[in-house]
Scaffold this active site. Sequence first.
Site, PDB file in Angstrom:
ATOM      1  N   ASP A  88     -39.408  -3.052  35.233  1.00 53.42           N
ATOM      2  CA  ASP A  88     -39.998  -3.510  33.976  1.00 53.42           C
ATOM      3  C   ASP A  88     -41.505  -3.578  34.185  1.00 53.42           C
ATOM      4  OD1 ASP A  88     -40.812  -4.680  31.647  1.00 53.42           O
ATOM      5  OD2 ASP A  88     -39.598  -6.495  31.851  1.00 53.42           O
ATOM      6  N   ARG A 137     -51.720   4.700  12.873  1.00 50.28           N
ATOM      7  CA  ARG A 137     -51.645   4.574  14.333  1.00 50.28           C
ATOM      8  C   ARG A 137     -52.747   3.626  14.817  1.00 50.28           C
ATOM      9  NH1 ARG A 137     -47.870   6.997  12.954  1.00 50.28           N
ATOM     10  NH2 ARG A 137     -46.894   8.863  13.863  1.00 50.28           N
ATOM     11  N   TYR A 179     -51.849   1.676  18.117  1.00 49.20           N
ATOM     12  CA  TYR A 179     -51.488   2.712  19.082  1.00 49.20           C
ATOM     13  C   TYR A 179     -52.725   3.491  19.504  1.00 49.20           C
ATOM     14  CZ  TYR A 179     -49.264   6.838  21.127  1.00 49.20           C
ATOM     15  OH  TYR A 179     -48.897   7.854  21.982  1.00 49.20           O
ATOM     16  N   LYS A 212     -54.413   3.762  23.301  1.00 48.30           N
ATOM     17  CA  LYS A 212     -54.592   5.014  24.018  1.00 48.30           C
ATOM     18  C   LYS A 212     -56.073   5.314  24.260  1.00 48.30           C
ATOM     19  CE  LYS A 212     -50.285   5.944  24.643  1.00 48.30           C
ATOM     20  NZ  LYS A 212     -49.717   5.931  26.010  1.00 48.30           N
ATOM     21  N   ILE A 253     -44.676  15.623  20.602  1.00 43.80           N
ATOM     22  CA  ILE A 253     -43.725  16.139  21.582  1.00 43.80           C
ATOM     23  C   ILE A 253     -42.302  15.827  21.135  1.00 43.80           C
ATOM     24  CG2 ILE A 253     -43.011  16.086  24.000  1.00 43.80           C
ATOM     25  CD1 ILE A 253     -45.856  17.177  23.515  1.00 43.80           C
ATOM     26  N   PRO A 259     -37.134  11.736  22.799  1.00 48.62           N
ATOM     27  CA  PRO A 259     -36.304  10.700  22.164  1.00 48.62           C
ATOM     28  C   PRO A 259     -37.112   9.740  21.296  1.00 48.62           C
ATOM     29  CG  PRO A 259     -35.598  11.047  24.410  1.00 48.62           C
ATOM     30  CD  PRO A 259     -36.858  11.855  24.244  1.00 48.62           C
ATOM     31  N   SER A 260     -38.341   9.465  21.714  1.00 50.70           N
ATOM     32  CA  SER A 260     -39.197   8.594  20.907  1.00 50.70           C
ATOM     33  C   SER A 260     -39.458   9.201  19.533  1.00 50.70           C
ATOM     34  CB  SER A 260     -40.524   8.348  21.634  1.00 50.70           C
ATOM     35  OG  SER A 260     -41.426   7.635  20.824  1.00 50.70           O
ATOM     36  N   ARG A 306     -38.367   8.021  15.668  1.00 51.32           N
ATOM     37  CA  ARG A 306     -39.317   7.922  14.563  1.00 51.32           C
ATOM     38  C   ARG A 306     -38.831   8.725  13.357  1.00 51.32           C
ATOM     39  NH1 ARG A 306     -44.993   9.712  16.642  1.00 51.32           N
ATOM     40  NH2 ARG A 306     -43.957  10.254  18.594  1.00 51.32           N
ATOM     41  N   ARG A 312     -47.115  20.217  10.401  1.00 48.07           N
ATOM     42  CA  ARG A 312     -48.467  19.744  10.726  1.00 48.07           C
ATOM     43  C   ARG A 312     -49.007  20.362  12.010  1.00 48.07           C
ATOM     44  NH1 ARG A 312     -46.400  14.549   8.955  1.00 48.07           N
ATOM     45  NH2 ARG A 312     -46.151  13.799  11.095  1.00 48.07           N
TER      46      ARG A 312
END
Length: 248
Positions: free
Chosen positions: A56, A142, A145, A149, A178, A181-182, A186, A208
Amino acid sequence: MAGRLKGKVAVVTAAGQGIGRAIAEAFVAEGATVWATDRDVALLEGIPKAKKRKLDVLSTKAVNALAEKIGPVDILVNAAGFVHHGTALDTDERSWDFSFDINVKSMHRTIQAFLPGMLAKGAGSIVNIASVASTVRGLPNRYVYGATKAAVIGLTKALAADFIRQGIRANAICPGTIASPSLLKRISDIAAETKTTEAAVRQSFIDRQPMGRLGLPEEIARLAVYLASDEASFTTGQIHLADGGFVL
């Protein structure tokens, strides 16, 4: 050319799926001894020859314990992250704090834990997964986020500057969209919110992209192999775009 990481020891966070998993698998294929870590250790099954450990990255104690167990490493890849959606008005303090904890402070934890071993060896490569949503480009919805980043890029550059004379290299990869799974989650969430089909939402993501397709985790992994290897021995403190021309 195979064997580019032969004899090297690597730690990869969030190696259970997506970009982290592709990197762990690519490192194994290139001859590295890979410690593949994830909060959900069950996701690590199927990565051949990797040493699998539950981790974790939100726990400083857990990160330090793993570093003590493994000892000095040659490569550290920070792939753990979370994509929050929303503007400044949609971001409460809990979302802000969690996003910075997992996207930025987790990297600080692993760097503090594994950097001393690299310094003792006089060499090390640290690869941090950032994003085109950062200082590279501002994207709608975003807000936090992109802020995290951008912080990853700043952290990477500062790290590279601090230890450039001690054999440490630090670089950031900024992926575009990309197929991971994320992203699938979404797409599912957006489809539910907008009462449309997942196929239609996925197509909107594809439309896009300048290349007319999504990126693959394996394509990011190939860049990570280069940055981790001695082939990139003169490369540090840089951001490396793998976005299919998204920011052109």
